[in-house]
Write a protein that holds these residues in place. Structure first.
Motif, PDB file in Angstrom:
ATOM      1  N   ILE A 151      -3.697  48.733   2.873  1.00  0.00           N
ATOM      2  CA  ILE A 151      -3.413  48.846   1.423  1.00  0.00           C
ATOM      3  C   ILE A 151      -3.188  47.463   0.808  1.00  0.00           C
ATOM      4  O   ILE A 151      -2.525  47.348  -0.230  1.00  0.00           O
ATOM      5  N   THR A 152      -3.790  46.423   1.458  1.00  0.00           N
ATOM      6  CA  THR A 152      -3.636  45.059   0.924  1.00  0.00           C
ATOM      7  C   THR A 152      -4.016  45.007  -0.555  1.00  0.00           C
ATOM      8  O   THR A 152      -3.247  44.525  -1.382  1.00  0.00           O
ATOM      9  N   GLU A 153      -5.257  45.555  -0.848  1.00  0.00           N
ATOM     10  CA  GLU A 153      -5.745  45.464  -2.224  1.00  0.00           C
ATOM     11  C   GLU A 153      -4.848  46.223  -3.189  1.00  0.00           C
ATOM     12  O   GLU A 153      -4.561  45.763  -4.283  1.00  0.00           O
ATOM     13  N   ARG A 154      -4.435  47.405  -2.707  1.00  0.00           N
ATOM     14  CA  ARG A 154      -3.595  48.208  -3.593  1.00  0.00           C
ATOM     15  C   ARG A 154      -2.283  47.466  -3.873  1.00  0.00           C
ATOM     16  O   ARG A 154      -1.815  47.414  -5.012  1.00  0.00           O
ATOM     17  N   VAL A 155      -1.744  46.872  -2.813  1.00  0.00           N
ATOM     18  CA  VAL A 155      -0.477  46.146  -2.976  1.00  0.00           C
ATOM     19  C   VAL A 155      -0.694  44.970  -3.929  1.00  0.00           C
ATOM     20  O   VAL A 155       0.102  44.728  -4.842  1.00  0.00           O
ATOM     21  N   GLN A 156      -1.856  44.278  -3.707  1.00  0.00           N
ATOM     22  CA  GLN A 156      -2.131  43.130  -4.585  1.00  0.00           C
ATOM     23  C   GLN A 156      -2.263  43.580  -6.036  1.00  0.00           C
ATOM     24  O   GLN A 156      -1.695  42.968  -6.942  1.00  0.00           O
ATOM     25  N   ALA A 177      -0.147  42.441  -9.138  1.00  0.00           N
ATOM     26  CA  ALA A 177      -0.730  41.843 -10.348  1.00  0.00           C
ATOM     27  C   ALA A 177      -0.279  42.612 -11.578  1.00  0.00           C
ATOM     28  O   ALA A 177       0.071  42.026 -12.607  1.00  0.00           O
ATOM     29  N   LEU A 178      -0.281  43.952 -11.439  1.00  0.00           N
ATOM     30  CA  LEU A 178       0.134  44.794 -12.544  1.00  0.00           C
ATOM     31  C   LEU A 178       1.581  44.488 -12.933  1.00  0.00           C
ATOM     32  O   LEU A 178       1.913  44.352 -14.110  1.00  0.00           O
ATOM     33  N   GLN A 179       2.365  44.347 -11.882  1.00  0.00           N
ATOM     34  CA  GLN A 179       3.777  44.059 -12.138  1.00  0.00           C
ATOM     35  C   GLN A 179       3.935  42.722 -12.844  1.00  0.00           C
ATOM     36  O   GLN A 179       4.699  42.574 -13.793  1.00  0.00           O
ATOM     37  N   ARG A 180       3.129  41.751 -12.334  1.00  0.00           N
ATOM     38  CA  ARG A 180       3.214  40.407 -12.938  1.00  0.00           C
ATOM     39  C   ARG A 180       2.842  40.478 -14.425  1.00  0.00           C
ATOM     40  O   ARG A 180       3.556  39.957 -15.272  1.00  0.00           O
TER      41      ARG A 180
END
Ligand code: ADP
Length: 871
Positions: free
Chosen positions: A256-261, A265-268
């Protein structure tokens, strides 16, 4: 699928359980019992015959359902029962007859065989069933392997010791480790060191629960470890099964690397957005504060009145704008700050709004504290109590002077543009422009003056000026006079003009008498002073520009001082290029119309001239035609008379020969017959008559030859001139000999001609050369030269020559320059030559000087140009 194979034989699955077997045996005994009872019941029919009729089916049934064992048991039991009860002696086994013994043996054998066959059949069926089961199992396994192999998620199966027994392709990719390397390794290898202990506990606990499957990660995000040491986030679920008594755990993992990224990003961006919203809020708050202070500082007036519309409390913004004190504006005092013209209408609108308890909205001019009137837009609304009664009125007044001014300018510009497009003549246009500017500026008097071709600057259009003023000003000349208007047009300013000049080169004066007064008397002359004399105080002279030229000026005059503020003059200045363009266009059109009229006059003149010339020409043509016709007639008549003449000459000379011969003949007869009867005188007379007859004959022959040139000519054919000359010389042989003449010639051409006439021509010319020789022995030369499309031939002699004045005459018939005594001849030779040459389309002439010899020239066209002459 990378896993260790679980082997299960097909036989194992086909084994029969003991209970099923026992059931077979019991069934066998029951069937035999039933068969025996049936046989016994039927013994009335069969007696001791057909002993085994019911036992065979029983054996078959037992063997079919139970196999070999039950079949054999049924056979034995049936044999014993038959031997004891049915085969005589009954109720005893022995003795029995041989046939019975054989029958018994056959039954036993058949029963055994049936059992054996049934057993074989059973076994075969069991085998088939086992095989089918195996096949189904294999297919299931293959399908499973396919699913595991192609799964997007990593699938790892570990045994109870956590050693990897299955590692699918997705796992290889995810952990960057080939299955061959992973199989047999502890699962911990793919777990970061710090999580290994927790993981071990987790799996153990899961194993203890007996639950078959659950998601992992209840302890938080899971982290896995790739073969190259990189950690990455995963999502996992675990399941357990027991295979052959061994516990197996299958873990399904998703990277889930991409999902986490993406989540990060969304959070940022969410945080950034929040940050920006916070900043913007602060900014807005600042702006609002600034805006509020702006509103307070601007010309916006806020007012309140009581329910009856009277100002009850102080209005600081009204006070600041109008400069009125509270005492002055309280109650209805505010109306006094309005422009006198606007007071009544505004009060009426206010009264209407008060009685209707509705929106109050109007515009009026409000005097500012500096005395200047400003346009304001006023708005007010009633504020109601809870019970619907009016508590107070609240409103604003906004300074809209600039907007009004902009609108006025826009309307004025639009009107000017419209005039440009609509007006048909310069006068019409300028009248409209004068009216438009007067309306816009409020000027009492206004005129537009244009420079004419005499450098005068009369008013083309005006309004508000007295006739006396116009009469004086009409005479203004650029060359003679000096005044503001003229200097504005010539743009030749004096230093003293500076205070009155605008940056664009217009004059503007707020108080002309005051300005004049402060000038020293000698400088006052630079202003003709008419404006002041006629009582104007505010003045403006704005040049009308067209590209780089100035066509004239707009002159504004008003008796009130300060009527033309700089901004107004500047605005009119900005309009003058448009007026200049229109004026230029109208001037150009007038010029064009003048030119067109001039052209029309010219065209008319030319047309009438042309018509006269045409008439003359037609008369001339008619005359010429008539002359031509007359000429043609004359020519025809001439040709006819020529022909008649030729005919007559021919006939005459031909017919004259006959009587002449007769006269000559008779005279000769006289001579011969009376030789003695005639005296000398008579002989002399006779000789004279003979001579006369001879000459007459010669004349007639020559005349005949002359007339034959036209009538008896031959067709043209190519002929060699050299050969013709040779022939002519041969014919003249004796005279040549006698005179001792020498004849030379150039190479002569071959031409298309009448050979016999050409021979005669040469003969005549060479003959004349000999005849008219001087004391010198004659030398004659025949020359030839090519000249473009003609041949020039000449016959030159060294004879007596000819006086130049006779060079034409000698070619006429019977014309001779000498007496017959001096040189014999008839005077026809050259006339014949001329006719021959003309018949060949050529010309003949002579060049000669007395005593120096003569040259006769012939110019004859080349063969293609040779035509038979009509004459
Ligand atoms: P005729 O020779 O019979 O007199 P022509 O017609 O041949 O007639 O010549 C006309 C006249 O032109 C001659 O009488 C002569 O006076 C003059 N004439 C002709 N040819 C020559 C010449 N070659 N030299 C001098 N005069 C000439």
């Amino acid at each position: 699928m990378r896993n260790s194979k679980s082997g299960r034989s097909a036989d194992q699955g086909a084994k029969t359980s003991p209970l099923v077997r026992l059931r077979g045996y019991v069934l066998a005994l029951a069937a035999v019992g039933a068969a025996a009872a049936l046989r016994h019941a039927l013994s009335g029919f069969f007696g001791s015959g057909l002993v085994y009729i019911t036992f065979y089916p029983a054996v078959m049934l037992a063997a079919t359902l139970g196999g070999f064992g039950p079949g054999l048991l049924a056979t034995v039991a049936a044999a014993l029962l038959a031997a004891y009860w049915i085969i005589p002696p009954q109720n005893a086994f022995l003795p029995m007859t041989t046939p019975d013994a054989v029958g018994l043996a056959v039954f036993a054998t058949m029963g055994s065989l049936i059992s054996l066959v049934a057993e074989l059949y059973h076994r075969a069926r069991r085998k088939v069933a086992a095989y089918e089961q195996e096949l189904a199992l294999r297919q299931t396994q293959a399908r499973l392997a396919g699913i595991v192999g192609s799964a997007m998620d990593a699938i790892i199966t570990v045994d109870a010791e956590q050693r990897i027994v299955l590692f699918n392709a997705a796992a290889e990719k995810m952990f960057r480790c080939p299955a061959a390397e992973a199989l047999g390794q502890p699962l911990e290898r793919f777990i970061p060191v710090r999580h290994r202990a927790a993981h071990r506990d987790h799996v153990r606990n899961f194993g203890a629960t007996g639950v078959t499957a659950r998601a992992m990660g209840s302890l938080g995000a899971l982290t896995a470890l790739r073969a190259d040491g990189q950690e990455f986030p995963v999502e996992a679920s675990i399941s357990q099964i027991e295979v052959a008594g061994q516990k197996l755990f299958t873990v399904i993992l998703r990277d889930i690397t991409e999902r986490v990224q993406a989540h990060e990003a969304l959070q940022r961006s969410h945080q950034e957005l929040e940050q920006r919203v916070a900043e913007r809020t602060v900014q807005l708050r600042d702006n609002e504060a600034r805006y509020r202070s702006l509103v307070t500082a601007s010309a916006q007036i806020v007012w309140t009145t009581d329910a009856q519309g009277n100002i009850a409390g102080p209005l600081p913004t009204w006070q600041a704008f109008t400069g009125q004190t509270f005492d002055q504006y309280q109650d209805s005092g505010w109306v006094q700050a309005l422009h006198p013209e606007d007071r009544e209408p505004t009060a009426a609108v206010w009264a209407r709004a008060l009685s209707a308890r509705s929106l109050y909205e109007t515009q009026y001019r409000l005097r500012r504290h500096d005395g200047q009137y400003r346009y304001v837009a006023a708005r007010g609304v009633p504020v109601l109590e809870a019970n619907g009664a009016i508590r107070e009125w609240v409103g604003t007044c906004t300074d809209i002077t600039e907007r009004k001014e902009a609108e006025r300018r826009r309307d004025f510009t639009g009107a000017l543009l419209g005039l440009f497009a609509q007006k048909g003549s310069a006068k019409e246009y300028l009248d409209s422009v004068v009216e438009a500017i007067r309306q816009w500026s409020g000027s009492q008097a206004l005129g537009i003056r244009l420079v004419d071709e005499h450098q005068m600057v009369p008013y083309e259009s005006w309004a508000g000026f007295e006739p006396g003023f116009i009469a004086l000003e009409h005479q203004l000349s650029l060359q003679r006079d000096n005044c503001c208007c003229l200097r504005a047009i010539s743009q030749a300013f004096d230093d003293q003009d500076r205070p009155l000049l605008t940056p664009a080169g217009s004059y503007r004066c707020d108080d002309a008498p005051a300005f004049l007064k402060q000038l020293p008397p000698d400088q006052q002359a630079r202003f003709r002073g008419n404006c002041v004399k006629f009582g104007f105080s505010s003045l403006a002279v704005i040049p009308i520009r067209y590209h780089n030229a100035i066509l004239g000026a707009i002159h504004l005059a008003d008796r009130r001082p300060g009527q033309f503020p700089a901004a107004s003059v500047e605005f009119i200045e900005s309009m003058t290029p448009l007026i200049g363009e229109a004026v230029h266009r109208f001037q150009a059109e007038t010029e064009l119309a003048r030119y067109r009229d001039h052209l029309e006059v010219l065209v008319r003149q030319r047309t009438s001239e042309l018509q006269t010339a045409n008439v003359r020409l037609q008369v001339e043509i008619a005359e010429r035609q008539r002359a031509q016709e007359t000429l043609q007639q004359t020519a025809q008549e001439l040709a006819r008379s020529n022909r008649d003449l030729e005919q007559f000459a021919y006939v005459a000379s031909h017919d004259l020969q006959e009587p002449l011969r007769a006269v000559g003949g008779y005279v000769k007869l006289l001579q011969r017959r009376y030789p003695d009867g005639l005296d000398d005188k008579a002989r002399e007379y006779i000789a004279g008559a003979v001579d006369g007859a001879n000459r007459m004959e010669r004349l007639i022959i020559d005349l005949l030859a002359f007339s034959r040139v036209g009538t008896r000519g031959q067709a043209f054919a190519p002929a060699d001139l050299e050969a013709l000359l040779d022939q002519a010389l041969k014919n003249l042989h004796s005279s040549l000999e006698e005179a001792g003449a020498k004849v030379t010639h150039d190479p002569l051409p071959r031409l298309l001609l009448d050979a016999s006439q050409m021979l005669q021509l040469f003969q005549n010319l060479v003959g004349n050369g000999i005849k008219f020789r001087s004391q010198r022995p004659p030398e004659i030369h025949v020359g030839a030269k090519k000249q473009q499309a003609r041949w020039l031939l000449w016959v030159r002699d060294n004879g007596i020559g000819i006086e130049p004045q006779y060079s034409e005459r000698i070619f006429q018939i019977f014309q001779r320059l000498h007496t017959r005594k001096q040189y014999p001849g008839t005077g026809i030779g050259l006339a014949i030559c001329k006719r021959i040459v003309e018949r060949h389309g050529g010309a003949i002439w002579v060049e000669s000087q007395p005593g120096l010899g003569s040259t006769f020239y012939l110019s004859i066209p080349e063969p293609s140009g040779i035509k038979e002459s009509g004459l």
